[in-house]
Design a protein around this motif. Structure first.
Motif, mmCIF file in Angstrom:
data_model
loop_
_atom_site.group_PDB
_atom_site.id
_atom_site.type_symbol
_atom_site.label_atom_id
_atom_site.label_comp_id
_atom_site.label_asym_id
_atom_site.label_seq_id
_atom_site.Cartn_x
_atom_site.Cartn_y
_atom_site.Cartn_z
ATOM 1 N N HIS A 46 0.966 -1.147 0.193
ATOM 2 C CA HIS A 46 -0.681 0.125 -0.198
ATOM 3 C C HIS A 46 0.813 1.039 0.134
ATOM 4 O O HIS A 46 1.681 1.500 0.774
ATOM 5 C CB HIS A 46 -0.546 0.181 0.888
ATOM 6 N N ASP A 48 1.638 4.845 1.999
ATOM 7 C CA ASP A 48 1.109 5.898 2.780
ATOM 8 C C ASP A 48 1.376 7.163 1.648
ATOM 9 O O ASP A 48 2.700 7.235 2.213
ATOM 10 C CB ASP A 48 2.688 5.308 4.355
ATOM 11 N N GLN A 49 -0.345 7.822 2.188
ATOM 12 C CA GLN A 49 0.349 9.041 1.471
ATOM 13 C C GLN A 49 1.040 10.266 3.106
ATOM 14 O O GLN A 49 1.797 11.369 2.056
ATOM 15 C CB GLN A 49 -0.949 9.321 1.456
ATOM 16 N N SER A 61 -2.716 7.308 6.633
ATOM 17 C CA SER A 61 -3.533 7.480 5.188
ATOM 18 C C SER A 61 -3.064 6.704 4.264
ATOM 19 O O SER A 61 -2.680 7.151 2.960
ATOM 20 C CB SER A 61 -3.668 9.172 4.323
ATOM 21 N N GLU A 63 -3.377 3.880 0.556
ATOM 22 C CA GLU A 63 -4.016 3.553 -0.319
ATOM 23 C C GLU A 63 -3.858 2.457 -1.243
ATOM 24 O O GLU A 63 -2.670 1.833 -0.984
ATOM 25 C CB GLU A 63 -3.707 4.793 -1.240
ATOM 26 N N TYR A 64 -4.224 1.381 -1.068
ATOM 27 C CA TYR A 64 -4.594 -0.055 -1.109
ATOM 28 C C TYR A 64 -5.111 -0.469 -2.601
ATOM 29 O O TYR A 64 -4.526 -1.205 -2.459
ATOM 30 C CB TYR A 64 -5.642 -1.253 -0.505
ATOM 31 N N GLU A 65 -5.666 0.902 -3.221
ATOM 32 C CA GLU A 65 -5.143 0.281 -4.587
ATOM 33 C C GLU A 65 -5.664 1.891 -5.353
ATOM 34 O O GLU A 65 -5.024 2.653 -4.885
ATOM 35 C CB GLU A 65 -6.758 -0.337 -4.831
ATOM 36 N N GLY A 66 -5.774 1.169 -6.517
ATOM 37 C CA GLY A 66 -5.449 2.440 -7.274
ATOM 38 C C GLY A 66 -3.951 2.550 -8.244
ATOM 39 O O GLY A 66 -3.268 1.544 -8.402
ATOM 40 N N THR A 68 -1.177 3.858 -8.702
ATOM 41 C CA THR A 68 -0.146 4.380 -8.568
ATOM 42 C C THR A 68 0.555 3.269 -7.645
ATOM 43 O O THR A 68 1.542 2.271 -7.973
ATOM 44 C CB THR A 68 0.159 5.405 -7.520
#
Length: 82
Positions: A46, A48-49, A61, A63-66, A68
């Motif tokens: 994932h 981490d933003q 924060s 993100e596990y998909e998308g 990037t």
């Protein structure tokens, strides 16, 4: 994982996972958990933003998909197949 630009962060004994990050400092950064299951390597990736807001909590924060995360997963797959 070094070849892919990842740095070892820690071993999570409770989950039998190795934890890696890229880049080693600052955010955003990729966070990768690696473990074996049934003689297979299992990757949990994932992005981490930003760093956790409260000290001592794992909340972030992430993100596990998308696009990037998908591009990074593909980059790792290509490197492993070389």
């Amino acid at each position: 994982m070094r070849k892919a630009g990842y740095y070892f962060l820690e071993k999570n004994e409770a989950k039998s996972e190795f934890v890696f990050v890229r880049p080693p400092r600052d955010y955003p950064r990729f966070h990768l958990y690696l473990k074996t299951e049934n003689n297979n390597l299992v990757f949990n990736l994932h992005l981490d933003q930003k760093r956790p807001i409260y000290k001592g909590t794992p909340a972030h924060s992430g993100e596990y998909e998308g696009e990037t995360v998908e591009k990074e997963a593909e980059r790792i797959k290509v490197m492993l197949n070389q």
